[in-house]
Write a protein that holds these residues in place. Structure first.
Motif, PDB file in Angstrom:
ATOM      1  N   ILE A   7      -7.309   6.644  -6.054  1.00  0.00           N
ATOM      2  CA  ILE A   7      -7.230   6.208  -4.912  1.00  0.00           C
ATOM      3  C   ILE A   7      -8.417   5.531  -4.067  1.00  0.00           C
ATOM      4  N   LEU A  24      -7.901  11.090  -6.658  1.00  0.00           N
ATOM      5  CA  LEU A  24      -8.657  10.582  -5.591  1.00  0.00           C
ATOM      6  C   LEU A  24      -9.611   9.651  -6.154  1.00  0.00           C
ATOM      7  N   LYS A  84       0.941  -1.144  -0.034  1.00  0.00           N
ATOM      8  CA  LYS A  84      -0.168   0.005   0.105  1.00  0.00           C
ATOM      9  C   LYS A  84       0.811   1.130   0.028  1.00  0.00           C
ATOM     10  N   ASN A 142       1.566   5.270   0.273  1.00  0.00           N
ATOM     11  CA  ASN A 142       1.058   6.680   0.764  1.00  0.00           C
ATOM     12  C   ASN A 142       1.203   7.765  -0.309  1.00  0.00           C
ATOM     13  N   ILE A 143       0.222   8.374  -0.482  1.00  0.00           N
ATOM     14  CA  ILE A 143       0.267   9.335  -1.673  1.00  0.00           C
ATOM     15  C   ILE A 143      -0.118  10.751  -1.181  1.00  0.00           C
ATOM     16  N   PHE A 150       0.916   5.543 -10.368  1.00  0.00           N
ATOM     17  CA  PHE A 150       0.914   4.749  -8.880  1.00  0.00           C
ATOM     18  C   PHE A 150       1.668   3.502  -8.947  1.00  0.00           C
ATOM     19  N   PHE A 170      -3.532   2.110  -2.325  1.00  0.00           N
ATOM     20  CA  PHE A 170      -3.218   3.424  -2.206  1.00  0.00           C
ATOM     21  C   PHE A 170      -4.121   3.987  -1.035  1.00  0.00           C
ATOM     22  N   SER A 171      -3.197   4.918  -0.382  1.00  0.00           N
ATOM     23  CA  SER A 171      -4.104   5.717   0.714  1.00  0.00           C
ATOM     24  C   SER A 171      -3.577   7.023   0.267  1.00  0.00           C
ATOM     25  N   ALA A 172      -4.749   8.205   0.471  1.00  0.00           N
ATOM     26  CA  ALA A 172      -4.713   9.717   0.226  1.00  0.00           C
ATOM     27  C   ALA A 172      -3.948  10.178   1.492  1.00  0.00           C
ATOM     28  N   GLN A 215      -3.197   6.334 -12.715  1.00  0.00           N
ATOM     29  CA  GLN A 215      -3.019   5.043 -12.195  1.00  0.00           C
ATOM     30  C   GLN A 215      -1.722   4.469 -12.430  1.00  0.00           C
TER      31      GLN A 215
END
Lengths: 389, 389
Positions: free
Chosen positions: A26, A23, A6, A8-9, A277, A33-35, A274
């Protein structure tokens, strides 16, 4: 099966067009992914909604006058609230952040990007002006601090995808595709009288106002040529622009054996976001798929240099180098704002850019501070030309 | 700069269309490739010319009646001369050979390919019938003997290039492009009366007679679907055929995030041949480059299943599995030969293929010897149907 840890973005510019789509990506992949951090310029109400939906750890509003309002609105959430440009720059270098998405508009993206680079982050770069203004500086810093940049612009993401697995010395030519924008088929005379609302209607892409005007004037494509030079280390003489009105082929790479690779798909920024990411992996998505039955024809044409002078100015600025691309960018930001306010006509944008590039002080090897000064000087000069128009 | 060690190449089928183009590639890059061994079916005069020009160490003529003529003609050269199918198979496993290019026509490519695989060679595969007939067997042997196959077919080379650097589990769909051949726009009624000389005029590619007829009947595309399944391990339900009459996009891969990569260029088999020789590197070439100004339009359409039944037969054969693709291939070789001799009409080719697939003995898990027997039985059955037509 793939095991993605996972990530962290930090989404810099979370309330803009790229930010909101990031978002969505995410939100659709909560296991991946986490915002972690969100930053916005002034749209505090949307930022508050995003805090509730995506539960970031940190949130920043650039406009300090809105700090108190934001702080109170999210008081029931465990989010830390900050304000101002320095706080945004600090978010970009936080240790727990894996990827910094730079989706701010224009020159304002430069400072936090530099902080992210100095912290050795992986940067999903959606703010092309950063490389336009200070590509050489950014590249030097990336090398020094082992930061990496993954482009989010659909064209550069396409090229990046085509280069995957290929030797760096095998590139012969980059072929950037351009939709040609809403005015592709208009005569120069007709261009004289187009309005902001006409220019804001892009045929294929839903984007923010600044980049939509830049697309209509082809300045966006000019910036992309500059961006491509710095991202891929390819000489401008080997970067070709081809107009492809359907915007299905997002760009191409020609290799030294003559083989060309293209990346294509429906115009949808969520895909390159994406990909930035997940790179070097790809994650299943539910983005609509290209159906060739609905797109039975791709066409190609050459850009008209008489109608769209901005493209030539971009090549000129790259050739002059130094602070010239910074001047180009600053002048463009000023004329686009003036055009959107109906202060100048569409073709006058190019006129004033050219005049500003002629008049502004040239610096061969600018430092960061030189860029800051150049930006201010070029804005002032362009503003004066607008006054006397 | 790249350091490529010089590779010894065995060209099986050196006098055919792919073979002669492979020798052009070798001749243009004498520092990188040597034509270590050449083998030909019957065209002894061209083989003699090739011996003088490319100075191979070993040369084989399949037609043993031409051995003495060949031997005497090259008596002044230091080349070793052999004859017969067994000698060709031995060439394919010679220790000093780095790459075996299998460019023989049809079923005859199977045996030497198996020898090359068992010797753990890198195989530049231009003989698609090998995988059509015995894909499962070849794949098992490749794994066991650590041989690798690099496709030379333009479509499969395109897919192979698009997959470079991508994870094997990220593929969602393969999109094979098809020119549609010379009869794309004809009605079924018109197809009834087309002649061999019409069928031999391919709109985009210069190829041998067998593959050109297969292109006109879309059997070639059917074979390519089967070939793609074995080369890339993708289920037939995820292999799509799109007609693209300009033959500029050679094929595409759609990934699981929705992104599509395509490989494109002018139709020129020398490019995929060279790529198979240089993979994973690319070598500078002087092949003509694609100029978008000359190809301003790419079009796409769906293949017509009523007119081109062979494509459906290929999917059916893949679905039935076992020796069914072998039956399909043998029947096709017989009907193509009969069509070229004006013994049967164009549409009768598909009729006889269907009848042969119905009648020939089905074997679920064939061995190599089963393939040999199936090939003979299917040829006999197809021949009988031709007699009674």
């Amino acid at each position: 099966m793939t095991t993605l840890t996972k990530k962290n973005i930090a989404v810099l510019g979370s309330t803009g067009s790229i930010g909101t789509q990031a978002l969505e990506v995410i939100g659709a992949n909560p296991d991946h992914f986490s915002a972690y951090a969100l930053t916005a310029g002034f749209n505090v109400d949307l930022l508050i909604q995003q805090c509730r939906r995506f539960e970031p750890e940190v949130v920043v509003i650039a406009d300090e006058s809105k700090y108190q309002y934001l702080k109170e609105a999210v008081a029931d959430l465990p989010v830390k609230v900050f304000a101002g440009a320095d706080a945004i720059a600090q978010v970009a270098e936080m240790e727990v952040v894996d990827i910094v998405l730079t989706a701010m508009v224009g020159y304002s993206g430069l400072k936090p990007t530099i902080h992210a680079v100095k912290a050795g982050k992986t940067i999903a770069l959606a703010n092309k002006e950063t490389l336009v203004v200070a590509g050489e500086l950014i590249n030097d810093l990336c090398e020094k601090h082992k930061a990496s940049i993954i482009p989010v612009d659909s064209e550069h993401s396409a090229i990046f995808q085509c280069l995957t697995g290929e030797g760096a010395d095998t590139v012969e030519q980059l072929i950037l595709t351009a939709s040609g924008g809403p005015f592709r088929t208009m005569s120069r005379e007709e261009l004289e009288y187009v309005t902001p609302s006409q220019a804001l209607k892009h045929p294929n892409w839903e984007m923010g106002a600044k980049i939509t005007i830049d697309s209509a004037s082809m300045m966006n494509k000019g910036f992309e040529v500059i961006e491509a030079k710095w991202l891929f280390g390819v000489d401008p003489s080997r970067i070709q622009v081809v107009v492809h009105p359907q915007s299905i082929i997002h760009s191409m790479v020609q290799f030294r054996d003559g083989s060309i690779k293209a990346q294509l798909g429906l115009p949808d920024m969520k895909l390159p976001i994406q990909y930035a990411f997940t790179y070097p992996d790809r994650l299943v998505s539910n983005f609509p798929r290209l159906n060739f039955a609905l797109y039975p024809q791709f066409t190609f044409e050459q850009p008209d240099p008489e109608k769209f002078r901005n493209l030539a100015y971009a090549y000129y600025a790259l050739d002059k180098a130094g602070n010239m691309p910074c001047i180009l960018n600053a002048a463009n930001e000023v004329v686009v704002a003036a055009f959107l306010k109906n202060r100048i006509g569409f073709l006058q944008m190019s006129d004033i850019i050219e005049l500003t590039m002629d008049k502004c002080s040239f610096i061969n090897h600018p430092t960061y501070d030189d860029y800051v000064r150049t930006d201010a000087e070029a804005r002032r000069i362009a503003g004066e030309f607008i006054q006397t128009t």
